[in-house]
Design a protein around this motif. Structure first.
Motif: not given
Lengths: 102, 769
Positions: A65-66, A56-59, B677, B743, B736, A61-62, B674
């Motif tokens: 959260l949403e 899982i990347s920051s995208f 990307e 990170m 968001l 995670l976003k 991570m």
């Protein structure tokens, strides 16, 4: 990424995703889940199974959260089978404080 | 006509026998008719004879009656002397020894006016003497009241009339049965003055009818007077003849008035009778009924014997005929069929011999010659086949078959496979260095099959090899090859070919497709795709053809898959082709497998698809994989590409491959991925605004850390300037965005941004865990 959506109980939605949740498909994942919730009225319990998620990347995670924000207005969201590495990412951004992880 | 000779013969025999049976049947029928006619005639004659006997008695009785009447007239006219009259009567009866008796009876008061009754009755006593019976002259008897008198007297009109009474018994309830015949006694004026009577005892007649000789068993007779409708006697075994004497003919069930013709009566007590009938002199009638079966017994016996004999002879004849035909026609045919079957199954060491009939002997010897010829031809064909097999193996051995062919070259892997069709075909492949750095590989298919294609293929292969050793420029190289092939092509063959020439140091590749199937290419660990490349001319047709050259850059890990139409045009039992779609699906269902496995898998897929359909064309594949040059600095790997959402599909597998190769832990790989990307997305969206600009990614493997470096030529953009998000906020207040770079910072040991020569450079270090 493969996605399995199925209703459970009176008003629950069970989501099982597998593969990567990243730049390439995180947004698509979020959109699909949101659309399903909107289409089937009155969903107040969302369970996301992380058992088959490899990354899982920051995208990603976003999107989580949403979805959490969305669900907290009229129900709850639970995460299941979260692998160690992904749990680490959650902790890094402080998500572990509000996400319900089983 | 029927299907088989056998059936036709049987039909013919059956027809023949049927016709002869019909003929014989007709003959039998005629015989039967003639014989029955003869029998009938015999019984008609017999009946007539019996009737004649009775007729004689009738006529005699009638004559007796008339003689007696004449005597009566004389007695009336002249003598009126009773004794003279009696004497005269005796004399009359002397002439009729069979007559029982008789009398003369005068009308009342005619003979003697004072005597009402006047008659004389005489009869033959036991001693054969004619005596007078006075009892008949009494008033008690009163002859005028007797039935016979009433029946006879009123009916006599002329002097030649003789009338007959009904039959009656002599005494009441028994005695002899009698019929009385009467004639008229006339005076000078022809007035009737009385009658004469003669009694005819019919018991003898009846007796003779009961014991009629020469008639079959079960026959019976009827003696009657149909005109006056009374029965005299019958021997009908189903009726009581005695009781019926003098009764109406209606009492005889089978009797009808028109028995004149010989015919069959309706079934009477389950027997068909044939009546033979004869009219008698005084309207009486004699009928002899004979049971039909008895009547024609002998004829029927003969006919049935004849019929059985005929059927027996016909069956025998049929069997003999069929047997003969079977032995002379069907057996030899069956034998020939049997032999032909054996030959068609490949047995040819069979002696074919039929001695007779002559026609089949000839046919058999022709057959024998044919078989021997086939044997010779088969031998020759086997020889040719074995030579063809040798040719095939020579052809196959001319193709490089040892893999890896260049074990010391690590820049690429190459593998080729050819599953040859039964026939010698025209597929081939080849590869070699054309100078120190340029490696050429090709796959080609010569049009047609068989020896011409194979020979042409060898020529073409040699030409290509020769030309490529002297010419480096791809455009000139292919033109030269085409020219040479054209000049060596007098038989109108042609070649389709795909050639790749790659600089193994840089990965730059020239591709030329000469009318061949488009190759598949897999870049950066993604999926295979068909290479969109100009098809150009086929080789060997247009001497001065120009060819367009396709240039592409191969990156380490990229694979080029080439094949011939034997793969895509393999047919299944529904005449469907394997096709390009199925090929694409097959090669893509095997990710992360070696190139040898791809050929094996495709071969097995094609085989499964084709099923029982025999392979008609060579199935040839050649796979080239570029590994890139091992840099001097063994621990640095670089990746160059355009930053786009699609290309990201190639990027992360590359990182995974590199990381796995270096043996990084899951956690480290996770961190590298991570970070990579996040920066990739920044370059794509912010530096290039989503317009797919070029970027370079380098990764360096140190002993306890990993260094990452991103370089792009987009607008200036420093992601590190973004403020960190507050991760302690409750979720509903959290924004968001901003998580990614946060990170990256968390996971990196150090991180720095530089803007040098209009390039964004982001460097960071991740500690190995």
């Amino acid at each position: 990424m493969e996605l399995e959506l199925k209703p459970f109980g009176v008003s629950g939605l069970y989501v099982k995703a597998s593969g990567r949740m990243d730049l390439d498909n995180a947004v698509e994942f979020g959109t699909k889940v949101k659309e399903t919730i909107e289409d089937s009225e009155g969903i107040d319990e969302l369970i996301i199974d992380f058992g088959e998620i490899t990354f899982i990347s920051s995208f990603g995670l976003k999107v989580i959260l949403e979805l959490h924000k969305e669900m907290s207005t009229h129900g709850s969201m639970k995460l299941r089978n979260v692998p160690e590495a992904i749990l680490k990412s959650f902790k890094m951004v402080g998500f572990d404080k509000f996400l319900v992880i089983e | 006509m029927l299907k088989t000779i056998r059936a036709n013969i049987i039909l013919l025999i059956v027809l023949m026998l049927f016709v002869s049976l019909c003929g014989l049947g007709l003959f039998t029928y005629k015989y039967y008719r003639d014989e029955t006619e003869l029998t009938t005639k015999y019984y008609v004659a017999l009946t007539e004879l019996e009737a004649k006997k009775i007729d004689v008695e009738i006529l005699r009785t009638e004559k007796n009656a008339r003689d007696l009447a004449l005597m009566g007239e004389l007695y009336y006219k002249f003598e009126k002397d009773r004794n003279v009259a009696i004497e005269t009567m005796r004399e009359v009866f002397e002439n009729y020894p069979k007559s029982l008796g008789g009398g003369i009876w005068f009308k009342p008061h005619l003979m003697f006016p004072n005597e009402r009754l006047s008659c004389i009755y005489t009869f033959r006593n036991k001693n054969n003497q004619i005596v007078v019976d006075k009892a008949y002259e009494t008033e008690e008897y009163n002859y005028l009241n007797q039935n016979w008198y009433k029946e006879i007297a009123p009916n006599i009109t002329r002097d030649d009339n003789v009338e007959w009474s009904l039959p009656y018994y002599e005494k009441e309830g028994g005695g002899t049965r009698i019929i009385t015949a009467g004639a008229g006694i006339f005076d000078q004026n022809k007035n009737i003055i009385g009658i004469s009577t003669v009694d005819w005892a019919i018991d003898n007649v009846i007796k003779s009818l009961e014991t009629l000789d020469n008639v079959p068993k079960g026959s019976f007779t009827l003696f009657a007077n149909p005109k006056k409708d009374y029965i005299i006697a019958t021997t009908d075994p189903y009726l009581n003849g005695k009781d019926l004497t003098g009764k109406s003919l209606k009492n005889i069930p089978w009797y009808s008035n028109n028995l004149k013709e010989i015919r069959y009566l309706p079934l009477y007590h389950n027997v068909i009778y044939v009546p033979f009938e004869k009219k008698l002199e005084n309207d009486m009638e004699l009928v002899v009924c004979i049971p039909m079966l008895e009547l024609y017994k002998d004829v029927l016996k003969t006919v049935s014997l004849l019929a059985s004999l005929m059927i027996l002879i016909c069956s025998l004849l049929g069997c003999l005929l069929y047997n003969g035909l079977k032995n002379h026609l069907l057996k030899p045919i069956d034998k020939l069929i049997y032999i032909a079957n054996k030959i068609s199954k490949g047995e040819n060491d069979i002696e074919i011999k039929i001695e007779k009939p002559e026609e089949f002997a000839k046919l058999a010897s022709t057959f024998d010659k044919m078989t021997k010829d086939i044997k010779t031809i088969t031998k020759e064909r086997e020889k040719i086949n074995s030579e063809l097999a040798i040719a095939k193996s020579i052809q196959m051995s001319s193709l490089p078959a040892i893999f890896p062919p260049f074990p010391d070259k690590e820049e690429f892997d190459i593998y080729a496979s050819m599953v040859a069709a039964k026939e010698v075909g025209g597929d081939f492949y080849d590869f070699y260095f054309i100078d120190d750095n340029h490696f050429m590989f090709l796959i080609a298919d010569v049009s047609g099959k068989g020896i011409p294609a194979a020979l042409f293929m060898m020529t073409a292969k040699t030409i290509i090899n020769n030309v490529s050793q002297t010419v480096q420029n791809p455009k000139i190289l292919i033109q030269e090859i085409n020219k040479k092939i054209c000049s060596n092509n007098k038989h109108g063959l042609f070649i389709t070919m795909f050639v790749g020439i790659i600089d193994v140091t840089s990965g730059k590749m020239y591709c030329i497709n000469c009318g061949h199937n488009p190759p598949l290419i897999r870049r950066n660990g993604g999926n295979f795709e068909y290479l969109d490349i100009d098809s150009n001319y086929i080789l060997g047709v247009i001497e001065d053809a120009e060819f367009s050259i396709y240039e592409t850059q191969l990156n380490p890990g990229d694979v080029v898959y080439t094949y011939t139409d034997g793969v895509t045009e393999a047919l299944n039992s529904n005449e469907e082709m394997f096709g390009e779609e199925r090929l694409l699906y097959s090669v893509n269902s095997l990710k992360d497998k070696g190139i040898q496995d791809i050929t094996k898998y495709v071969n097995s897929e094609v085989k499964t698809f084709s099923g029982d359909v025999p392979q008609s064309d060579d199935i040839t594949m050649l796979i080239f994989k570029y590994n890139g040059v091992r840099s001097d600095n063994d621990n640095i790997m670089t990746f160059k590409d355009l930053a786009s959402k699609e290309n990201y599909q190639n990027f992360y597998p590359w990182i995974q491959t590199v990381c796995k190769k270096w043996g990084f832990s899951e956690n480290t790989i996770n961190a590298i991925e991570m970070c990579a990307e996040e920066i990739y997305a920044n370059i794509e969206f912010y530096a290039y605004n989503g317009e797919a600009g070029e970027f370079e990614f380098a990764i360096k493997n140190n002993s306890d850390s990993v260094e990452l470096k991103f370089t792009d030529s987009g607008k200036e953009y420093n992601p590190l300037e973004k403020p960190d998000p507050d991760i302690t906020l409750p979720p509903e207040e959290r924004p968001l965005g901003g998580l990614g770079i946060f990170m990256v910072k968390q996971m990196s040991d150090s991180i720095s941004y530089h803007r040098i020569d209009d390039k964004n450079i982001l460097m960071f270090t991740i500690l190995k865990t």
